[in-house]
Design an enzyme around this catalytic site. Structure first.
Site, PDB file in Angstrom:
ATOM      1  N   ARG A 152      10.124  13.972  22.788  1.00 20.31           N
ATOM      2  CA  ARG A 152      10.740  12.643  22.993  1.00 20.31           C
ATOM      3  C   ARG A 152      11.114  12.374  24.441  1.00 20.31           C
ATOM      4  NH1 ARG A 152      12.647  13.830  17.892  1.00 20.31           N
ATOM      5  NH2 ARG A 152      11.515  12.580  16.365  1.00 20.31           N
ATOM      6  N   LYS A 209       4.573  -2.847  45.910  1.00 21.68           N
ATOM      7  CA  LYS A 209       4.669  -2.497  44.491  1.00 21.68           C
ATOM      8  C   LYS A 209       6.132  -2.214  44.120  1.00 21.68           C
ATOM      9  CE  LYS A 209       3.134  -1.031  40.368  1.00 21.68           C
ATOM     10  NZ  LYS A 209       2.034  -0.321  39.782  1.00 21.68           N
ATOM     11  N   LYS A 229       4.584   2.889  34.528  1.00 23.16           N
ATOM     12  CA  LYS A 229       3.683   2.577  33.416  1.00 23.16           C
ATOM     13  C   LYS A 229       2.785   3.785  33.199  1.00 23.16           C
ATOM     14  CE  LYS A 229       1.574  -1.433  34.165  1.00 23.16           C
ATOM     15  NZ  LYS A 229       0.768  -2.612  33.786  1.00 23.16           N
ATOM     16  N   GLU A 242       7.392  -6.085  33.162  1.00 20.13           N
ATOM     17  CA  GLU A 242       6.279  -7.014  33.119  1.00 20.13           C
ATOM     18  C   GLU A 242       6.583  -8.294  32.351  1.00 20.13           C
ATOM     19  OE1 GLU A 242       1.638  -6.183  32.305  1.00 20.13           O
ATOM     20  OE2 GLU A 242       2.761  -4.768  33.495  1.00 20.13           O
ATOM     21  N   ASN A 290      -1.895  -8.332  38.573  1.00 22.97           N
ATOM     22  CA  ASN A 290      -3.173  -8.409  37.878  1.00 22.97           C
ATOM     23  C   ASN A 290      -4.212  -9.215  38.665  1.00 22.97           C
ATOM     24  OD1 ASN A 290      -4.274  -7.305  35.542  1.00 22.97           O
ATOM     25  ND2 ASN A 290      -4.365  -9.310  34.563  1.00 22.97           N
ATOM     26  N   HIS A 301     -11.928  -6.202  35.476  1.00 27.53           N
ATOM     27  CA  HIS A 301     -12.103  -5.449  34.227  1.00 27.53           C
ATOM     28  C   HIS A 301     -13.389  -5.856  33.511  1.00 27.53           C
ATOM     29  CE1 HIS A 301      -7.524  -4.579  34.068  1.00 27.53           C
ATOM     30  NE2 HIS A 301      -8.179  -3.581  34.607  1.00 27.53           N
ATOM     31  N   GLU A 347      -7.170  -2.515  46.409  1.00 23.84           N
ATOM     32  CA  GLU A 347      -5.835  -2.692  45.820  1.00 23.84           C
ATOM     33  C   GLU A 347      -4.810  -3.001  46.919  1.00 23.84           C
ATOM     34  OE1 GLU A 347      -5.321  -2.769  42.580  1.00 23.84           O
ATOM     35  OE2 GLU A 347      -6.710  -1.392  41.575  1.00 23.84           O
ATOM     36  N   HIS A 394     -13.013   1.665  40.018  1.00 24.53           N
ATOM     37  CA  HIS A 394     -12.103   0.593  39.626  1.00 24.53           C
ATOM     38  C   HIS A 394     -11.772  -0.350  40.800  1.00 24.53           C
ATOM     39  CE1 HIS A 394      -8.778  -1.576  37.908  1.00 24.53           C
ATOM     40  NE2 HIS A 394      -7.989  -1.139  38.891  1.00 24.53           N
ATOM     41  N   ARG A 408       5.548  -9.149  37.521  1.00 27.14           N
ATOM     42  CA  ARG A 408       4.668  -7.984  37.622  1.00 27.14           C
ATOM     43  C   ARG A 408       3.225  -8.325  37.248  1.00 27.14           C
ATOM     44  NH1 ARG A 408       6.345  -1.753  35.992  1.00 27.14           N
ATOM     45  NH2 ARG A 408       4.353  -0.840  36.528  1.00 27.14           N
ATOM     46  N   HIS A 443      -7.960  -8.614  38.659  1.00 25.30           N
ATOM     47  CA  HIS A 443      -8.244  -7.665  37.591  1.00 25.30           C
ATOM     48  C   HIS A 443      -8.879  -8.295  36.352  1.00 25.30           C
ATOM     49  CE1 HIS A 443      -6.119  -4.883  40.102  1.00 25.30           C
ATOM     50  NE2 HIS A 443      -6.261  -3.898  39.235  1.00 25.30           N
TER      51      HIS A 443
HETATM   52  N1  LIG Z   1      -0.046   3.167  35.669  1.00 20.43           N
HETATM   53  C1  LIG Z   1      -0.389   2.156  36.435  1.00 20.43           C
HETATM   54  O1  LIG Z   1       0.414   1.274  36.736  1.00 20.43           O
HETATM   55  C2  LIG Z   1      -1.790   2.110  36.973  1.00 20.43           C
HETATM   56  C3  LIG Z   1      -2.114   1.195  37.978  1.00 20.43           C
HETATM   57  C4  LIG Z   1      -3.409   1.232  38.506  1.00 20.43           C
HETATM   58  C5  LIG Z   1      -4.344   2.140  38.024  1.00 20.43           C
HETATM   59  N2  LIG Z   1      -3.996   3.004  37.023  1.00 20.43           N
HETATM   60  C6  LIG Z   1      -4.963   3.976  36.504  1.00 20.43           C
HETATM   61  O2  LIG Z   1      -5.322   4.860  37.550  1.00 20.43           O
HETATM   62  C7  LIG Z   1      -6.612   5.394  37.271  1.00 20.43           C
HETATM   63  C8  LIG Z   1      -7.431   5.359  38.529  1.00 20.43           C
HETATM   64  O3  LIG Z   1      -6.809   6.120  39.511  1.00 20.43           O
HETATM   65  P1  LIG Z   1      -7.624   6.808  40.695  1.00 20.43           P
HETATM   66  O4  LIG Z   1      -8.476   5.792  41.326  1.00 20.43           O
HETATM   67  O5  LIG Z   1      -6.654   7.534  41.496  1.00 20.43           O
HETATM   68  O6  LIG Z   1      -8.639   7.753  39.910  1.00 20.43           O
HETATM   69  P2  LIG Z   1      -8.691   9.329  39.659  1.00 20.43           P
HETATM   70  O7  LIG Z   1      -7.378   9.878  39.329  1.00 20.43           O
HETATM   71  O8  LIG Z   1      -9.799   9.540  38.694  1.00 20.43           O
HETATM   72  O9  LIG Z   1      -9.137   9.900  41.076  1.00 20.43           O
HETATM   73  C9  LIG Z   1     -10.378   9.517  41.621  1.00 20.43           C
HETATM   74  C10 LIG Z   1     -11.226  10.752  41.995  1.00 20.43           C
HETATM   75  O10 LIG Z   1     -10.659  11.385  43.122  1.00 20.43           O
HETATM   76  C11 LIG Z   1     -10.490  12.788  42.895  1.00 20.43           C
HETATM   77  N3  LIG Z   1      -9.326  13.143  43.700  1.00 20.43           N
HETATM   78  C12 LIG Z   1      -8.042  12.804  43.510  1.00 20.43           C
HETATM   79  N4  LIG Z   1      -7.297  13.147  44.565  1.00 20.43           N
HETATM   80  C13 LIG Z   1      -8.120  13.738  45.447  1.00 20.43           C
HETATM   81  C14 LIG Z   1      -7.954  14.296  46.755  1.00 20.43           C
HETATM   82  N5  LIG Z   1      -6.782  14.240  47.370  1.00 20.43           N
HETATM   83  N6  LIG Z   1      -9.026  14.857  47.353  1.00 20.43           N
HETATM   84  C15 LIG Z   1     -10.232  14.858  46.752  1.00 20.43           C
HETATM   85  N7  LIG Z   1     -10.466  14.317  45.556  1.00 20.43           N
HETATM   86  C16 LIG Z   1      -9.420  13.762  44.904  1.00 20.43           C
HETATM   87  C17 LIG Z   1     -10.357  12.908  41.409  1.00 20.43           C
HETATM   88  O11 LIG Z   1     -10.781  14.172  40.990  1.00 20.43           O
HETATM   89  C18 LIG Z   1     -11.294  11.809  40.915  1.00 20.43           C
HETATM   90  O12 LIG Z   1     -12.615  12.290  40.875  1.00 20.43           O
HETATM   91  C19 LIG Z   1      -7.197   4.573  36.153  1.00 20.43           C
HETATM   92  O13 LIG Z   1      -7.171   5.317  34.974  1.00 20.43           O
HETATM   93  C20 LIG Z   1      -6.254   3.372  36.051  1.00 20.43           C
HETATM   94  O14 LIG Z   1      -6.162   2.860  34.751  1.00 20.43           O
HETATM   95  C21 LIG Z   1      -2.746   2.999  36.502  1.00 20.43           C
HETATM   96 ZN   LIG Z   2      -6.126  -1.815  39.676  1.00 16.89          ZN
END
Ligand SMILES: NC(=O)c1ccc[n+]([C@@H]2O[C@H](COP(=O)([O-])OP(=O)(O)OC[C@H]3O[C@@H](n4cnc5c(N)ncnc54)[C@H](O)[C@@H]3O)[C@@H](O)[C@H]2O)c1
Ligand SMILES: [Zn+2]
Length: 362
Positions: free
Chosen positions: A117, A223, A139, A233, A241, A248, A181, A261, A237, A244
């Site tokens: 929990r 942010k 989030k 949100e 988007n 998406h 972003e 992304h 917030r 997006h």
């Molecule tokens: N929670 C939220 O508010 C929120 C907001 C935006 C995005 N997201 C989520 O975030 C995710 C995308 O995040 P991301 O773009 O960081 O992707 P990711 O975590 O997959 O990282 C991208 C790639 O970089 C590699 N990597 C990470 N750090 C590294 C480093 N320092 N050196 C070398 N390689 C490295 C990882 O292995 C991966 O292959 C999605 O799932 C998305 O839905 C969440």
């Molecule tokens: Zn995004």
């Protein structure tokens, strides 16, 4: 290094961003925890383990590694991480540190917020996307099949440690994709961040420099500011988007294989700006400035061949569409975006077509 304060409903926490941020863990009250876990990816951890432990002063934490990639953001993986925590004796007073990109952050936050929990967790973001966006705001989520972020929680971390030193090992394409972003944050927040981004664009390298570090801190601050004003949100917030809704749909129509992304968001921002022009909300000159900046970040995978009709069908399925109505986030100028609910679908498709045509021209 800068300390930004997030005021959350449950408790306040710091986002420490900039060179040397990992060392802020030394001032974190570790003593109250029964055990400390790091959730991470193998290669990333192999490369950064020593540096992180040295800077943070963290001594021999338990380590849980998951494969890299979006596939790890699943219920199955959450279950495996929870089982690993249990096996290693994690209890309600354990602390989890999510060391990785958005995938690790979302998965780690989700597991932490549901394990027994809820246990405390810390975000140590290692990608541009994670440092300016996903690690801030609490989030958390995992995907279910093709449905992204279907199951999740609002659960603030106890601390965010965003040190740009770690970005050095990011593949160039992943690194650059995070800056779409950053541009999104700049369009939302105003001309000064936007101009800074214009100065930096075109000479961005994962090794970084002072100006780039400053840009990342400023983008994280946008942010933080939005989360402070609207954690759960309600409305504000949703501005995040921006880009997006189209983004998406582009990811989905290409089965998540063509774009990172951030790259889909890059195209999404171009479409949103064009929609602003068509709605007569945004000047052509402002739209052009946005477009020039986005194109300067780097080449985006093509959207020329994608069917507008197929994309149109995917637009209303965006999760942020409440009761089937899309909340379009449309820029009015750099520094001002607005949510518009009654955009005719044909106009949205026209915006997309127009961006597709501009790619052909080139
Ligand atoms: N929670 C939220 O508010 C929120 C907001 C935006 C995005 N997201 C989520 O975030 C995710 C995308 O995040 P991301 O773009 O960081 O992707 P990711 O975590 O997959 O990282 C991208 C790639 O970089 C590699 N990597 C990470 N750090 C590294 C480093 N320092 N050196 C070398 N390689 C490295 C990882 O292995 C991966 O292959 C999605 O799932 C998305 O839905 C969440
Ligand atoms: Zn995004």
């Amino acid at each position: 290094m800068q300390r930004l304060r997030v005021k959350s409903r449950d408790f306040d926490y710091d986002v420490v961003a900039g060179r040397g941020a990992w060392s802020a863990f030394r001032r974190f009250p570790q003593a109250g925890y029964s055990s400390i876990f790091v959730l991470t990816e193998r290669q990333l951890w192999q490369r950064w383990r020593t540096a992180f432990l040295k800077a943070s002063g963290l001594a021999s934490p338990y380590e849980i590694v998951v494969p890299s990639g979006e596939e790890s953001k699943s219920i199955r993986m959450a279950e495996r991480v929870a089982a690993a925590l249990l096996k290693k004796g994690a209890d309600r007073r354990s602390l989890l540190i999510a060391f990785g990109g958005g995938v690790i952050g979302d998965l780690g936050g989700f597991v932490a917020s549901t394990y027994m929990r809820g246990i405390d967790y810390i975000q140590a973001p290692t990608t541009v996307v994670a440092q300016v966006d996903s690690a801030i705001g609490g989030k958390t989520a995992v995907n279910v099949g093709e449905m992204k972020n279907l199951i999740g929680t609002f659960a603030p971390p106890r601390l965010v440690l965003a040190d740009p030193v770690v970005l050095k090992t990011l593949p160039m394409r992943t690194f650059l994709s995070g800056f779409y972003e950053v541009i999104k944050h700049a369009i939302i927040s105003g001309p000064s961040l936007f101009s800074l981004m214009e100065k930096v664009a075109g000479r961005m390298r994962p090794g970084g420099d002072r100006m780039l570090d400053r840009l990342l801190v400023r983008a994280a601050a946008v942010k933080v500011d939005i989360v402070n004003r609207d954690e759960h949100e309600a409305d504000l917030r949703r501005l995040l988007n921006l880009g997006h809704t189209f983004g998406h749909a582009l990811e989905e129509v290409t089965a998540y294989r063509r774009f990172l992304h951030g790259e889909a968001v890059g195209w999404g921002l171009l479409c949103a700006a064009q929609l602003g022009v068509l709605l007569k909300m945004l000047d052509k000159e402002e739209a052009e400035r946005i477009s020039v900046l986005i194109r300067r970040v780097g080449p985006l995978p093509t959207i020329r061949d994608l069917s507008p009709a197929k994309i149109k069908k995917l637009l209303p399925r965006d999760k942020k569409a409440l009761a089937g109505q899309i909340h379009w986030v449309v820029p009015e100028k750099i520094g001002k975006v607005r949510i518009v609910r009654d955009v005719p679908m044909d106009l949205a498709v026209e915006a997309l077509r127009s961006v597709q045509r501009s790619e052909v021209r080139g």
